[in-house]
Design an enzyme around this catalytic site. Sequence first.
Site, PDB file in Angstrom:
ATOM      1  N   GLU A 282    -121.719 -71.445 -72.817  1.00 53.47           N
ATOM      2  CA  GLU A 282    -123.182 -71.505 -72.642  1.00 53.47           C
ATOM      3  C   GLU A 282    -123.920 -71.157 -73.927  1.00 53.47           C
ATOM      4  OE1 GLU A 282    -124.554 -70.948 -67.999  1.00 53.47           O
ATOM      5  OE2 GLU A 282    -124.839 -69.257 -69.328  1.00 53.47           O
ATOM      6  N   HIS A 303     -95.971 -74.149 -68.621  1.00 54.75           N
ATOM      7  CA  HIS A 303     -95.285 -75.097 -67.742  1.00 54.75           C
ATOM      8  C   HIS A 303     -96.278 -76.071 -67.112  1.00 54.75           C
ATOM      9  CE1 HIS A 303     -91.373 -72.991 -68.016  1.00 54.75           C
ATOM     10  NE2 HIS A 303     -92.187 -72.014 -68.376  1.00 54.75           N
ATOM     11  N   LYS A 417    -129.690 -78.423 -61.717  1.00 56.06           N
ATOM     12  CA  LYS A 417    -130.538 -77.770 -60.711  1.00 56.06           C
ATOM     13  C   LYS A 417    -131.659 -78.717 -60.297  1.00 56.06           C
ATOM     14  CE  LYS A 417    -129.954 -73.080 -62.537  1.00 56.06           C
ATOM     15  NZ  LYS A 417    -130.614 -72.005 -63.257  1.00 56.06           N
TER      16      LYS A 417
HETATM   17  O1  PA5 Z   1    -126.040 -66.441 -69.052  1.00 52.63           O
HETATM   18  C1  PA5 Z   1    -126.902 -66.780 -68.282  1.00 52.63           C
HETATM   19  O2  PA5 Z   1    -128.118 -66.559 -68.459  1.00 52.63           O
HETATM   20  C2  PA5 Z   1    -126.542 -67.480 -66.975  1.00 52.63           C
HETATM   21  O3  PA5 Z   1    -125.193 -67.752 -66.879  1.00 52.63           O
HETATM   22  C3  PA5 Z   1    -126.957 -66.636 -65.796  1.00 52.63           C
HETATM   23  O4  PA5 Z   1    -126.253 -65.418 -65.824  1.00 52.63           O
HETATM   24  C4  PA5 Z   1    -126.717 -67.337 -64.461  1.00 52.63           C
HETATM   25  O5  PA5 Z   1    -127.263 -68.615 -64.463  1.00 52.63           O
HETATM   26  C5  PA5 Z   1    -127.311 -66.524 -63.320  1.00 52.63           C
HETATM   27  O6  PA5 Z   1    -128.661 -66.324 -63.559  1.00 52.63           O
HETATM   28  P1  PA5 Z   1    -129.505 -65.224 -62.809  1.00 52.63           P
HETATM   29  O7  PA5 Z   1    -128.931 -63.890 -63.134  1.00 52.63           O
HETATM   30  O8  PA5 Z   1    -130.887 -65.375 -63.345  1.00 52.63           O
HETATM   31  O9  PA5 Z   1    -129.414 -65.530 -61.357  1.00 52.63           O
END
Ligand code: PA5
Length: 426
Positions: A282, A303, A417
Amino acid sequence: MSHIRFDYSNATSTLSEKELFALEEASNDARRQLLTKTGLGNDYVGWVDYPETQEASYRAQIQKAADKIRSHSEILVVIGIGGSYLGAKAALEVLKPYFHKTTPEIIFVGNTLSSEYTQSVVDYCRGKRFSINVISKSGKTMEPAIAFRIFRALLEEQFGVEAKDRIFATTDPTSGVLRHQAEVAGWETFSVPADIGGRYSVLTAVGLLPIAVAGFDIEAMVRGAKEAFHELSHLPYKDNPAMLYAACRNLMLSKQKTNEFLVAYEPNMLYFLEWLKQLYGESEGKNHKGLFPVGIINTTDLHSLGQYVQDGQRIIFETVFHFNASRRVTTVPQASDNGDELDSLVGKSLHYINEQAMRGTALAHIEGEVPNFMLHLDPLNEERFGYLVYFFMFTTGISAHILGVNPFDQPGVENYKKKMLELLRS
Ligand code: PA5
């Protein structure tokens, strides 16, 4: 002395010292931007000095709530997704012995929309004394929000007005639906500092509350992270494992080694690798750039994917976690006969054999043009876990800055989303 030794000697046929030291200035620059909060995404670098600035009273509040949950619950249902669950899950998996059930039991939900899984957890919790820790930084993520609705209904059905004392919400200090709901309902809340994003939040209440409920020492964890902060923000480039590793990762990408296989030889590292995959993926996978991170548990995966690594496309390099010792020792026993032809191994420890598998694999992969980086570590405890997560967050910050991307946003996550919501509304 750093808790981590980074070794790039198994990659010198692909990268030269000259190339590595050519990145010294860029790395120093990246570190300066992180420390002075002047780089890309500088609104979200609160995690950098957080192990130092986190108030002891914040941890005391977490510990107090954890003690309360421990005293009145058989189960803690932790609701969250992505950065709001992977850190705690990783910590629990590596810190607790195999087959050990924490008391209370910790169950993670809201990280999937699986009906079968979610209903199975509902059935499992029904009739038991459970509490909920709902975690969402934004306070508006669909998966945890739905799970919270479901588990809150069960809690209210079972506990009536007392349910209120069994809900703990971890969210942004001021904004989001969850913050609003908590204030209206009077649930105990924990704030995630506004300048710390989800995947950098394991050392906030996001990770610390479930970890404390499981009985682990959160003081030691933050202490380990603080040590990492001090070391990594001061050590010169040539001695700085995070900076050297970040530079090596960028060099690999520039040489079309686009896939980083994150390899551990210990099954309890599975969720740590999941946490790291998310942190890298990310943070760096944007603007059509970034390494593709893959989590591997060996020798299991030798494996399965081992064939591809040895003989498939030459687009892979590996970063291998090597633990200097094992927390449990087992040796190959004498047998009544040598039918399995293993007598030469009698008395050898499984840890030693696992290490030879790791060494042999490295040699074979290097021969097959798959460079290897090694991270040498002692077996994890709370303090070393804190050190390690900080090490990787720091590495990510440096690495992404060298790459020229903002490590702290995730614009691409919004697309699915949007499409899902359109479908749900149609
Ligand atoms: O790193 C990030 O910001 C995301 O992976 C969030 O942790 C994830 O989308 C969950 O978001 P939230 O804590 O706002 O529900």
